[in-house]
Design an enzyme around this catalytic site. Structure first.
Site, PDB file in Angstrom:
ATOM      1  N   SER A   1       4.105   2.809   7.962  1.00  0.00           N
ATOM      2  CA  SER A   1       3.795   1.562   6.607  1.00  0.00           C
ATOM      3  C   SER A   1       4.874   1.490   6.328  1.00  0.00           C
ATOM      4  CB  SER A   1       2.696   2.551   5.899  1.00  0.00           C
ATOM      5  OG  SER A   1       1.579   2.323   6.442  1.00  0.00           O
ATOM      6  N   GLY A   2       4.870  -0.070   5.952  1.00  0.00           N
ATOM      7  CA  GLY A   2       5.776  -0.173   5.353  1.00  0.00           C
ATOM      8  C   GLY A   2       7.598  -0.891   6.294  1.00  0.00           C
TER       9      GLY A   2
ATOM     10  N   HIS B   1       0.793  -1.234   0.207  1.00  0.00           N
ATOM     11  CA  HIS B   1      -0.071   0.602   0.302  1.00  0.00           C
ATOM     12  C   HIS B   1       1.055   1.225  -0.354  1.00  0.00           C
ATOM     13  CE1 HIS B   1      -0.025   0.097   4.642  1.00  0.00           C
ATOM     14  NE2 HIS B   1      -0.372   1.179   4.444  1.00  0.00           N
TER      15      HIS B   1
ATOM     16  N   GLY C   1       2.482   6.287   9.100  1.00  0.00           N
ATOM     17  CA  GLY C   1       3.855   7.020   7.923  1.00  0.00           C
ATOM     18  C   GLY C   1       4.907   6.011   8.498  1.00  0.00           C
TER      19      GLY C   1
ATOM     20  N   GLU D   1      23.878   9.392   4.333  1.00  0.00           N
ATOM     21  CA  GLU D   1      22.023   9.637   4.050  1.00  0.00           C
ATOM     22  C   GLU D   1      23.012   8.686   2.292  1.00  0.00           C
ATOM     23  OE1 GLU D   1      22.703  12.575   4.978  1.00  0.00           O
ATOM     24  OE2 GLU D   1      20.917  12.837   6.366  1.00  0.00           O
TER      25      GLU D   1
ATOM     26  N   ASP E   1       0.305  -7.485   1.659  1.00  0.00           N
ATOM     27  CA  ASP E   1       0.683  -6.076   1.707  1.00  0.00           C
ATOM     28  C   ASP E   1       2.597  -6.092   1.727  1.00  0.00           C
ATOM     29  OD1 ASP E   1       0.203  -3.465   1.687  1.00  0.00           O
ATOM     30  OD2 ASP E   1       0.301  -3.624   4.258  1.00  0.00           O
TER      31      ASP E   1
END
Ligand SMILES: *[C@@H]1O[C@H](CO)[C@@H](O)[C@H](O)[C@H]1NC(C)=O
Ligand SMILES: *[C@@H]1O[C@H](CO)[C@@H](O)[C@H](O)[C@H]1NC(C)=O
Ligand SMILES: *[C@@H]1O[C@H](CO)[C@@H](O)[C@H](O)[C@H]1NC(C)=O
Length: 271
Positions: free
Chosen positions: A218-219, A75, A216, A99, A121
């Site tokens: 998520s994943g 998602h 936020g 980074e 998902d």
């Protein structure tokens, strides 16, 4: 598409653009970060990445599983042209010199992903260039196919939750929280998600609530015994005692992950 998300199945995606839609549709309590957690020491979670829009807006987390590949939730698919992957980050919005920035080469959501049920998902992102593994960036170990994690086992979930604060505020650093695994029987019961938990999901949270992943996150990775057993997927609010967080059960997809990565390289060598 977003308007059709059922009340009880709110993907934990958060961009400022989508915030209103999710807040209205999912009736979630908007929390800026991992709920009830703490800031781990900088770069201690070396495999976590921030998925950002091309404008630098964080919207999801992910894990490095190969020098060319990131594992995240399906998602979190914003389209290949809209995404940027940042590894080695800690405080979003601050350049720390650790980074590494990548554009995706391709996005491979699981073919069985169902955005109504949140089943399967999971998504792999192939990077255009390999990551440089160093003191700040490394790969996450994955569980073997179909290995379970027992209820009560304490795991750890990490994420940023949000990026864009109005000027002057301290940039959000990575947050982390430790949570016990909840049995599928309990999570799938009528006291909780009443039958909406599939075998491709695992649940984690305290029966008293208060600690959880949130918008936020998520994943991002739920790590048990040093391996990424779960990906932040969905829930009902954040930190609600009745509703633990629901995670994609990574061990159910280990074979798919290996096959996807391997067949991609076979293709590369053939052409
Ligand atoms: C998703 O799951 C729902 C409920 O089981 C089903 O009706 C629907 O056809 C599924 N959608 C896809 C794309 O598989
Ligand atoms: C289960 O899913 C159905 C269909 O998506 C939804 O209407 C229902 O509210 C959900 N129940 C819970 C407890 O998650
Ligand atoms: C959750 O409950 C539903 C409805 O009883 C059932 O169909 C489903 O198989 C259960 N999920 C698991 C993982 O057992």
């Amino acid at each position: 598409m977003l308007a059709s998300i059922p009340v009880m199945a709110c993907p934990l995606l958060w961009t400022l653009v989508l915030l209103k839609v999710f807040a209205a549709d999912c009736q979630v309590l908007v929390q800026p970060r991992i709920v009830g957690g703490y800031a781990p020491s900088p770069n201690s979670v070396k495999y976590i990445v921030s998925l950002q829009t091309s404008k630098g807006q964080h919207f999801c987390g992910g894990s490095l599983v190969h020098k060319y590949w990131v594992l995240t939730a399906a998602h979190c698919n914003m389209g290949v042209d809209q995404m940027m992957i940042v590894a080695g980050d800690y405080a979003l919005g601050l350049y720390e010199g650790t980074e590494q920035y990548f554009k995706p080469h391709s996005l491979i959501p699981h073919p069985l992903y169902n955005k109504t049920t949140n089943n399967a998902d999971i998504m792999l992102i192939k990077l255009r260039a390999p990551i440089d593994q160093n003191r700040y960036v490394s790969l996450a170990p994955l569980p073997r196919q179909n290995t379970g994690v027992l209820p009560g086992r304490v795991c750890r979930v990490s994420g940023w939750g949000s990026t864009s604060h109005s000027g002057g505020e301290i940039p959000p650093t990575l947050h982390t929280v430790k949570l016990p695994i909840v049995s599928t029987a309990k999570c799938n019961s009528s006291e909780s998600f009443s039958g909406n938990i599939t075998s491709n999901m695992i649940c984690a949270g305290y029966s008293t609530g208060g600690k959880d992943a949130c918008k936020g996150d998520s994943g991002g990775p739920l790590v048990c015994d040093g391996r990424v057993y779960g990906l932040v997927s969905w829930g009902n609010g954040c930190g609600d005692a009745r509703f633990p967080g629901v995670y994609t059960a990574v061990s159910r997809f280990r074979r798919w992950i290996d096959q996807t990565i391997y067949s991609s390289f076979t293709r590369c060598y053939k052409h």
